[in-house]
Design an enzyme around this catalytic site. Structure first.
Site, mmCIF file in Angstrom:
data_model
loop_
_atom_site.group_PDB
_atom_site.id
_atom_site.type_symbol
_atom_site.label_atom_id
_atom_site.label_comp_id
_atom_site.label_asym_id
_atom_site.label_seq_id
_atom_site.Cartn_x
_atom_site.Cartn_y
_atom_site.Cartn_z
ATOM 1 N N GLU A 131 0.804 -1.144 0.099
ATOM 2 C CA GLU A 131 -0.229 0.010 -0.162
ATOM 3 C C GLU A 131 0.905 1.091 0.134
ATOM 4 O O GLU A 131 0.431 2.379 -0.265
ATOM 5 C CB GLU A 131 -0.859 0.022 1.228
ATOM 6 C CG GLU A 131 -0.073 0.280 2.473
ATOM 7 C CD GLU A 131 -1.283 0.148 3.654
ATOM 8 O OE1 GLU A 131 -2.013 1.155 3.585
ATOM 9 O OE2 GLU A 131 -1.344 -0.698 4.287
ATOM 10 N N THR A 132 2.031 1.182 0.260
ATOM 11 C CA THR A 132 2.997 2.450 0.544
ATOM 12 C C THR A 132 3.408 2.636 -1.054
ATOM 13 O O THR A 132 3.706 3.722 -1.297
ATOM 14 C CB THR A 132 4.111 2.061 1.167
ATOM 15 O OG1 THR A 132 4.571 0.728 0.886
ATOM 16 C CG2 THR A 132 4.058 2.226 2.599
#
Lengths: 257, 325
Positions: free
Chosen positions: A53-54
């Site tokens: 998700e980063t």
């Protein structure tokens, strides 16, 4: 019962890895979910793509990251972007429909809704957890989600203290009625069993129980009852799966312990 | 002082100049990566209180600010910090004890809120969150929101899709813009005018910076503007957005900076152990925060051996085989 030559953590990681297919885009979190993704990549789905998700996509995982913000997710990736790009990849159906996500939670209900926020009253919680992170977004966007859970009464609850990440909401098509796409948690992997969400009713049922565990023991560890009529014993990890998991995926035993 | 260098200052000066009690702030980074820790520790040492902090998942810095009693209101998606704290310990304690007002969003919602602020629009749309109590349970009450002109009256708003069923969406969730007074970020390279070059993941730093009235940048390397005008496509934040540039090597320590150093698992473990107990935590803060005059003081306490152990490997950008567990 034979003496187990594998740990429950290993069993859980392998059961999750088996859900992942070649061509899947795997959204991995931290801990055992990272291990499961690495296991799939090294064992049964070498062409799956792991992403975080980063914003890192298809990272070269030479060492297991301990957080999705770990610099180990940045090395050798196809692209190092940011949070907006990562979530857009899941919200966008062209790519999002290929995503399988792995999540964890403090509580789950019969419809696969997750609580990662608080136990007790939201405003004055008895126990506060980390919160949604990307969990709510992922559960909203992608068609398949694996939830990792410990099989305990206080975790498989009749009613969540707080609904963080949507599953089938109240079942019976209420997810779609609320405005969500089909998706959310469809597989629950625990230290005792693999549960699935029935696509018609939106309710959880027992699919596989681990060697040494019975459906009764499983039901005794839940606040709500589920259909056990389709349940069979799970196939334990093979030698090859275990060897790869131990030697290739987590040689530092960061997750396996 | 010439124009080019007018933004270059010590982090102590920048914090003093741009911060006030009650300021609305955000910090860059993600959990244990590239948090602007030198600035965070300076905010703590200068004793700012009642801050309104906006965060997505900025773990280490957020928990230190809460632990030092600087934060009154927090809007956040995720408060965890890798293996040492599944839930940030001082955050959990403050919420459970009711000393911190907290409003929950998701990571995408917070990122979009910064983007809305950066774009100058009142909100951004998303298809996330329907059915979640993130939408229905408000940490900040309607009354509290209406009494504070800095906070929108509504936490989130659902509308019918104004474009029919485009994207197969019947409804759209609107997330309100954020425009912090100050955002602090730490980058690998900045020039004396304030242009930034980030290596590796940018997280939401770029949107946070562009949404903010003031941006304070701390950097590993401070260079002349010419140096960043070669390959400008590698720069993410042009100088226009930046108010102050501070040269602070190891300025994200104990969090990681890709291609410079890894996170310090020893410090993070010691922090987590201390944070579980009020007395031990105070002793810890007295030693590592209040007992040192500046960030270099903390680095001195960590010692050369630890800094050497977290030094990034040239090929991978992290410390290979570092003891993390």
């Amino acid at each position: 019962m034979q003496t187990q030559d594998y740990s429950l953590k290993e069993m859980m990681a392998i059961m999750a890895a088996r859900e992942i297919k070649n061509g899947d885009i795997v959204f991995a979190g931290t801990g055992i979910s990272m291990l499961a993704a690495a296991a799939a990549k090294n064992i049964n789905a070498p062409e799956c793509v792991i992403f975080f998700e980063t914003g890192a996509i298809d990272s070269a995982i030479e060492e297991l990251p301990l957080s999705v913000g770990d610099p180990r997710v940045m090395y050798g990736s196809a692209s190092n972007a940011g949070l907006l790009e990562a979530f857009a990849t899941m919200q966008n159906r062209i790519t999002g429909d290929k995503v399988i996500a792995i999540l964890g939670a403090a509580q789950i209900d019969r419809y696969g809704n997750l609580n990662t926020t608080a136990i007790g009253d939201y405003h004055q919680p008895d126990i506060r957890f980390s919160g949604s992170g990307g969990g709510c977004d992922v559960a909203s966007f992608v068609p398949r989600c694996i939830a990792f859970m410990q099989h305990e009464k206080r975790k498989f609850v009749e009613k969540l203290d707080y609904l963080t990440s949507p599953g089938q909401l109240q079942g019976g098509g209420s997810r779609e009625a609320a405005g969500l796409r089909p998706g959310g948690v469809n597989v629950v992997i625990t230290n005792m069993a693999v549960m699935r969400i029935d696509s018609e009713s939106g309710e959880m049922y027992l699919d596989r129980y681990y060697p040494g565990v019975t459906p009764k023991i499983i039901l005794d560890n839940m606040q709500f009852s589920v259909d056990v009529s389709k349940a069979k014993q799970a196939k334990p990890p093979t030698e090859t799966e275990l060897t790869t998991l131990r030697q290739k995926c987590d040689p530092q035993r960061l997750i396996l312990g | 002082m010439n124009k080019e260098n007018s933004k270059v200052m010590a982090v102590e000066t920048a914090v003093k100049r741009f911060m006030n009690d009650g300021s609305h702030i955000s910090i860059g980074g993600f959990t244990l990566n590239r948090n602007p820790m030198a600035a965070v520790y300076e905010i703590i040492r200068q004793g700012f209180k009642n801050l309104h902090l906006y965060a997505h998942s900025n773990g280490t810095g957020v928990d230190e600010l809460i632990g030092a009693g600087c934060v009154g209101k927090l809007e956040i998606a995720y408060a965890g910090n890798g293996k040492t704290a599944a839930t940030c310990i001082r955050f959990r304690k403050a919420v459970q004890e009711g000393t911190l007002k907290v409003e929950d969003y998701s990571n995408f919602m917070m990122s979009l809120r910064f983007l809305a602020g950066a774009m100058g629009v009142p909100f951004m749309p998303t298809l996330s969150g329907f059915g979640s109590e993130i939408i229905t349970a408000w940490g900040f009450s309607k009354e509290m929101r209406q009494a504070d002109p800095e906070i929108p009256d509504d936490k989130l708003v659902i509308i019918d899709n104004p474009f029919g069923m485009k994207q197969d969406a019947s409804k759209v969730l609107l997330v309100p813009a954020i425009n912090p007074d100050v955002t602090f970020i730490h980058v690998q390279k900045a020039d004396t005018m304030g242009t930034c070059r980030i290596d590796g993941l940018t997280f939401a730093d770029v949107e946070q910076a562009k949404a903010s009235k003031h941006v304070v940048v701390t950097c590993e390397e401070l260079v002349k503007p010419d140096a960043l005008r070669e390959f400008p496509e590698r720069n993410q934040i042009p100088f226009l957005h930046v108010s102050a540039v501070c040269h602070v090597p190891y300025g994200a320590y104990p969090t990681a900076v890709y291609h410079h150093y890894d996170y310090d698992a020893v410090y993070l473990r010691a922090y987590a152990a201390a944070a579980k107990d009020d007395d031990k935590f105070l002793t810890f803060q007295k030693k590592y925060l209040y007992g040192v005059p500046n960030h270099q003081g903390l680095l001195n306490l960590a010692g050369q051996e630890r800094l050497e152990a977290i030094k990034a490997d040239a090929r991978t950008g992290y410390a290979v085989n570092m003891k993390r567990g």
